[in-house]
Design a protein around this motif. Structure first.
Motif, PDB file in Angstrom:
ATOM      1  N   ASP A 115       0.829  -1.201   0.000  1.00 22.52           N
ATOM      2  CA  ASP A 115       0.000   0.000   0.000  1.00 22.52           C
ATOM      3  C   ASP A 115       0.865   1.253   0.000  1.00 22.52           C
ATOM      4  N   LYS A 135       2.160   1.926  -3.481  1.00 23.76           N
ATOM      5  CA  LYS A 135       1.149   2.550  -4.341  1.00 23.76           C
ATOM      6  C   LYS A 135       0.936   4.018  -3.984  1.00 23.76           C
ATOM      7  N   TYR A 156       5.035  -0.896 -11.532  1.00 23.04           N
ATOM      8  CA  TYR A 156       4.475  -0.916 -10.174  1.00 23.04           C
ATOM      9  C   TYR A 156       4.082  -2.334  -9.777  1.00 23.04           C
TER      10      TYR A 156
END
Length: 233
Positions: free
Chosen positions: A151, A154, A192
Motif C-alpha cells: 500500500d 502505491k 508498479y
C-alpha cells in the motif's frame, strides 16, 4: 511504444526514486508502528492518549492532505521540508498509524497465559516484551505488514504532486513530451506491479523464516528466556 523507448532511462531513474521512497517510508512506518502501537497499550495516560490521537488522526484523514500539510503548511510555522523528506514523513506517518493497529492487535491476541507466565518468572516489563511477547507476536504481524508495504508503494505515486521526481512524475513528463499516454502509463503499470510482486514474495519469505512453529526457533526462544535451565523438546 517506440516513442517512449528513448525515455526508458528517465523512467528507470524515477523507478529508483520510488523504490527509495518505499524503503525509507517503510523503515519509518515500522518504527512509528511499534512506538505508537505499544504506547497505545500503556496504562500511563500521558503515553496512551497521544498515541491514540496520532493513530486516529492519521488513519482518519487523507494522506494527500497530510502530504500537502507537511510540504505547504509547515513553512508558515517556520519548518521547511525538502520534497523528498516531506514525502518520506507523510508515507511513514500515515502507514505507521495503520501499522500501529497491527502491532496492538498482534500483541493483544496472544494468550493471557504467556504474560502471566512471564510475570511468574519475575521478568521485568522490558524483558516480558523483548523475550516473550514480541517474539511470538512478530510472526503474526508480517503478513499484514506486507500489505502495508505494498500500500505504501502505491501511495508513493502521490508524492509527484509535491515535485518529487518519482516514477509517476517522470511518466507524466514523458507523456507530456511524447503524447503516448497509453504506452507510458501501461509501462509504469507493469513496473508498479513488478515491484509490488517482489515485495509480496519478500514478505512471504520472511513469514516462513520467522515461523514460530519451527522447532529450532522455539528452542532458541526459550533458551533466551530461561538461559540457566535446560530446555527439552
Amino acid at each position: 511504444m517506440s516513442q517512449i523507448l528513448p525515455y526508458f532511462p528517465l523512467l528507470g531513474e524515477g523507478l529508483l526514486i520510488t523504490i527509495a521512497l518505499t524503503i525509507a517510508g517503510m523503515v519509518l512506518a515500522v518504527v512509528v508502528a511499534f512506538a505508537a502501537g505499544i504506547a497505545r497499550m500503556s496504562h500511563r495516560r500521558w503515553l496512551s492518549w497521544p498515541a491514540s490521537v496520532f493513530i486516529e488522526v492519521f488513519r482518519g484523514t487523507s494522506m494527500l492532505v497530510q502530504l500537502f500539510w507537511l510540504f505547504f503548511a509547515l513553512p508558515f510555522f517556520g519548518v521547511q521540508l525538502v520534497p523528498f523528506a516531506a514525502a518520506i514523513l507523510a508515507l511513514g506517518l500515515n502507514e505507521g498509524a495503520y501499522g500501529a493497529e497491527i502491532v496492538r492487535g498482534a500483541i493483544t491476541a496472544l494468550p493471557r497465559g504467556q504474560r502471566e507466565g512471564a510475570v511468574a518468572l519475575s521478568l521485568s516489563p522490558y524483558q516480558r516484551m523483548r523475550f516473550v511477547i514480541l517474539p511470538q507476536a512478530v510472526p503474526a504481524m508480517i503478513p499484514p505488514f506486507g500489505n502495508v508495504m505494498v500500500d505504501l508503494l502505491k501511495n508513493t505515486s502521490l508524492v509527484s504532486l509535491v515535485t518529487v521526481a518519482d516514477l509517476t512524475f517522470t511518466a507524466q513528463m514523458v507523456r507530456n513530451t511524447t503524447g503516448a499516454t497509453a504506452a507510458v502509463f501501461g509501462t509504469i503499470l507493469v513496473l508498479y506491479f513488478v515491484v509490488a510482486y517482489v515485495l509480496s514474495l519478500g514478505s512471504s519469505w520472511l513469514e516462513r523464516r520467522v515461523d514460530p512453529t519451527r522447532p529450532a526457533r522455539a528452542q532458541s526462544f526459550w533458551q533466551r528466556v530461561l538461559p540457566d535451565r535446560r530446555v527439552t523438546s
